[in-house]
Motif scaffolding. Sequence first.
Motif, mmCIF file in Angstrom:
data_model
loop_
_atom_site.group_PDB
_atom_site.id
_atom_site.type_symbol
_atom_site.label_atom_id
_atom_site.label_comp_id
_atom_site.label_asym_id
_atom_site.label_seq_id
_atom_site.Cartn_x
_atom_site.Cartn_y
_atom_site.Cartn_z
ATOM 1 N N GLY A 1 -13.859 67.381 35.413
ATOM 2 C CA GLY A 1 -13.303 66.785 36.631
ATOM 3 C C GLY A 1 -12.233 65.751 36.385
ATOM 4 N N ARG A 2 -11.650 65.748 35.175
ATOM 5 C CA ARG A 2 -10.650 64.736 34.833
ATOM 6 C C ARG A 2 -9.444 64.780 35.769
ATOM 7 N NH1 ARG A 2 -9.159 61.546 30.432
ATOM 8 N NH2 ARG A 2 -6.917 61.195 30.277
ATOM 9 N N ASP A 3 -8.976 65.987 36.083
ATOM 10 C CA ASP A 3 -7.806 66.124 36.966
ATOM 11 C C ASP A 3 -8.066 65.500 38.336
ATOM 12 O OD1 ASP A 3 -6.457 67.430 34.988
ATOM 13 O OD2 ASP A 3 -6.924 69.440 35.721
ATOM 14 N N LYS A 4 -9.297 65.649 38.807
ATOM 15 C CA LYS A 4 -9.640 65.171 40.146
ATOM 16 C C LYS A 4 -9.626 63.648 40.221
ATOM 17 C CE LYS A 4 -13.411 65.356 43.543
ATOM 18 N NZ LYS A 4 -14.766 65.911 43.833
ATOM 19 N N TYR A 5 -10.149 62.991 39.181
ATOM 20 C CA TYR A 5 -10.313 61.539 39.231
ATOM 21 C C TYR A 5 -9.184 60.763 38.547
ATOM 22 C CZ TYR A 5 -15.016 62.809 40.646
ATOM 23 O OH TYR A 5 -16.092 63.344 41.317
ATOM 24 N N ASN A 6 -8.339 61.462 37.802
ATOM 25 C CA ASN A 6 -7.278 60.770 37.065
ATOM 26 C C ASN A 6 -6.303 60.081 38.009
ATOM 27 O OD1 ASN A 6 -6.539 60.065 34.474
ATOM 28 N ND2 ASN A 6 -4.976 61.639 34.333
ATOM 29 N N MET A 7 -6.006 60.704 39.139
ATOM 30 C CA MET A 7 -5.086 60.109 40.103
ATOM 31 C C MET A 7 -5.662 58.811 40.678
ATOM 32 S SD MET A 7 -2.117 60.237 41.327
ATOM 33 C CE MET A 7 -1.674 61.898 40.782
ATOM 34 N N VAL A 8 -6.969 58.768 40.844
ATOM 35 C CA VAL A 8 -7.621 57.546 41.344
ATOM 36 C C VAL A 8 -7.416 56.413 40.344
ATOM 37 C CG1 VAL A 8 -9.824 56.496 42.004
ATOM 38 C CG2 VAL A 8 -9.329 58.873 42.616
ATOM 39 N N ILE A 9 -7.569 56.728 39.062
ATOM 40 C CA ILE A 9 -7.362 55.721 38.009
ATOM 41 C C ILE A 9 -5.931 55.216 38.036
ATOM 42 C CG2 ILE A 9 -7.298 55.336 35.521
ATOM 43 C CD1 ILE A 9 -10.110 55.514 36.546
ATOM 44 N N HIS A 10 -4.973 56.156 38.122
ATOM 45 C CA HIS A 10 -3.561 55.778 38.116
ATOM 46 C C HIS A 10 -3.205 54.937 39.339
ATOM 47 C CE1 HIS A 10 -2.856 58.065 34.607
ATOM 48 N NE2 HIS A 10 -2.826 59.261 35.169
ATOM 49 N N THR A 11 -3.836 55.215 40.463
ATOM 50 C CA THR A 11 -3.487 54.539 41.720
ATOM 51 C C THR A 11 -4.136 53.169 41.850
ATOM 52 O OG1 THR A 11 -3.258 56.687 42.817
ATOM 53 C CG2 THR A 11 -3.459 54.743 44.229
ATOM 54 N N TYR A 12 -5.447 53.103 41.597
ATOM 55 C CA TYR A 12 -6.194 51.873 41.868
ATOM 56 C C TYR A 12 -6.501 51.035 40.623
ATOM 57 C CZ TYR A 12 -6.872 54.111 46.385
ATOM 58 O OH TYR A 12 -6.657 54.712 47.595
ATOM 59 N N PHE A 13 -6.401 51.645 39.444
ATOM 60 C CA PHE A 13 -6.664 50.920 38.197
ATOM 61 C C PHE A 13 -5.495 51.150 37.242
ATOM 62 C CE2 PHE A 13 -10.677 52.244 40.121
ATOM 63 C CZ PHE A 13 -11.313 51.023 40.264
ATOM 64 N N HIS A 14 -4.303 50.827 37.731
ATOM 65 C CA HIS A 14 -3.077 51.132 36.998
ATOM 66 C C HIS A 14 -3.025 50.450 35.638
ATOM 67 C CE1 HIS A 14 0.981 52.413 36.342
ATOM 68 N NE2 HIS A 14 1.459 51.186 36.346
ATOM 69 N N PHE A 15 -3.704 49.315 35.503
ATOM 70 C CA PHE A 15 -3.659 48.589 34.224
ATOM 71 C C PHE A 15 -4.268 49.410 33.087
ATOM 72 C CE2 PHE A 15 -7.872 47.640 35.779
ATOM 73 C CZ PHE A 15 -8.653 47.512 34.647
ATOM 74 N N LEU A 16 -5.108 50.408 33.424
ATOM 75 C CA LEU A 16 -5.705 51.248 32.389
ATOM 76 C C LEU A 16 -4.717 52.259 31.832
ATOM 77 C CD1 LEU A 16 -9.262 51.880 33.895
ATOM 78 C CD2 LEU A 16 -8.606 50.301 32.078
ATOM 79 N N ASP A 17 -3.551 52.389 32.459
ATOM 80 C CA ASP A 17 -2.498 53.242 31.903
ATOM 81 C C ASP A 17 -1.869 52.594 30.675
ATOM 82 O OD1 ASP A 17 -2.812 55.202 33.795
ATOM 83 O OD2 ASP A 17 -1.274 54.407 35.132
ATOM 84 N N TYR A 18 -2.060 51.289 30.536
ATOM 85 C CA TYR A 18 -1.465 50.543 29.436
ATOM 86 C C TYR A 18 -2.482 50.290 28.337
ATOM 87 C CZ TYR A 18 2.081 49.674 32.981
ATOM 88 O OH TYR A 18 3.023 49.830 33.952
ATOM 89 N N ILE A 19 -1.988 50.210 27.120
ATOM 90 C CA ILE A 19 -2.863 50.003 25.976
ATOM 91 C C ILE A 19 -3.577 48.661 26.060
ATOM 92 C CG2 ILE A 19 -2.935 49.794 23.466
ATOM 93 C CD1 ILE A 19 -2.476 52.636 24.653
ATOM 94 N N TRP A 20 -2.866 47.630 26.471
ATOM 95 C CA TRP A 20 -3.499 46.314 26.570
ATOM 96 C C TRP A 20 -4.623 46.344 27.611
ATOM 97 C CZ3 TRP A 20 -3.770 43.912 31.244
ATOM 98 C CH2 TRP A 20 -2.831 44.276 32.223
ATOM 99 N N GLY A 21 -4.432 47.144 28.680
ATOM 100 C CA GLY A 21 -5.449 47.245 29.721
ATOM 101 C C GLY A 21 -6.725 47.868 29.184
#
Length: 285
Positions: free
Chosen positions: A136-156
Amino acid sequence: MVDESTPLNAATATAAATAVAANVTTTADGHVKVGGVDVDTKAIKAAAAAVLTKENADKAKVFAKAQYDKLKKIASDGNMSLTFLALVGGVAMMVTSIMGVVGRFLTLSWVGALFDVYIFFFGVLVVFLEWKKFPGRDKYNMVIHTYFHFLDYIWGRGVLYFLAGSLQFSLFGLLDLAVGAFMCFVGILYIIVGKIAHTKFVNAKEAMLSEHTIAAKFNEADVEDKGSINLEQFEIMTKSLGMELEKREVEIAFLEIPKVSDKEDRITLESFKNWWTKADTLDFV
């Protein structure tokens, strides 16, 4: 003397403090006696002054810097993938938290059980971020990118892993201490390696590499002529561009660049160029 069997309360604590104070006396020559034993305070002060010198402070500073440099080298030069280390840590958090929550329910330790539930979900999040084939990665990945954008970064990710590790460490069980310390270590590695890689890419950008040069090196690395490259080919491209990156630094940089898809771990020239133009921002740390 306060009886050891006496329950601890305000009265007994006061009595104990009074008994200790009654046994402390000061002599005419400035010495202190505790329970009849002579304590030379001047000698203690002299010893402290001998230790707390500028020379010793400088030595401590040099030692601390050497240890930091050593940690940086370990972080950059290690053979084991950071993604793999984080994945192992995430799975360990899930397993130990399941074991912990069962044990704490049986002993009616509700607060500890609640902590274990939090730790389990942190472990799931770590595995989700690091395992490309997570269900289900495809389904929830957009949620991560939208609401937890800091996790897109290594420091996050580094901060998240460190906080998750410190939460488990605070439970003080043997396994909790081991897994918590490991995740704190992984979090620190992410932050340090991200910072090092960021600095090197900023320096490379300042070398004024032309878009034509970047495109040519990208196409050379794309030996399969797919219009995209994987991690190994990305490493070849960075070396051909004159970037002296260690294995983990290459991995961290590659993690930062948007992929063709969540299922296909490859980057296009366009995505690299877009990321490259922002190399002097806080993409790493």
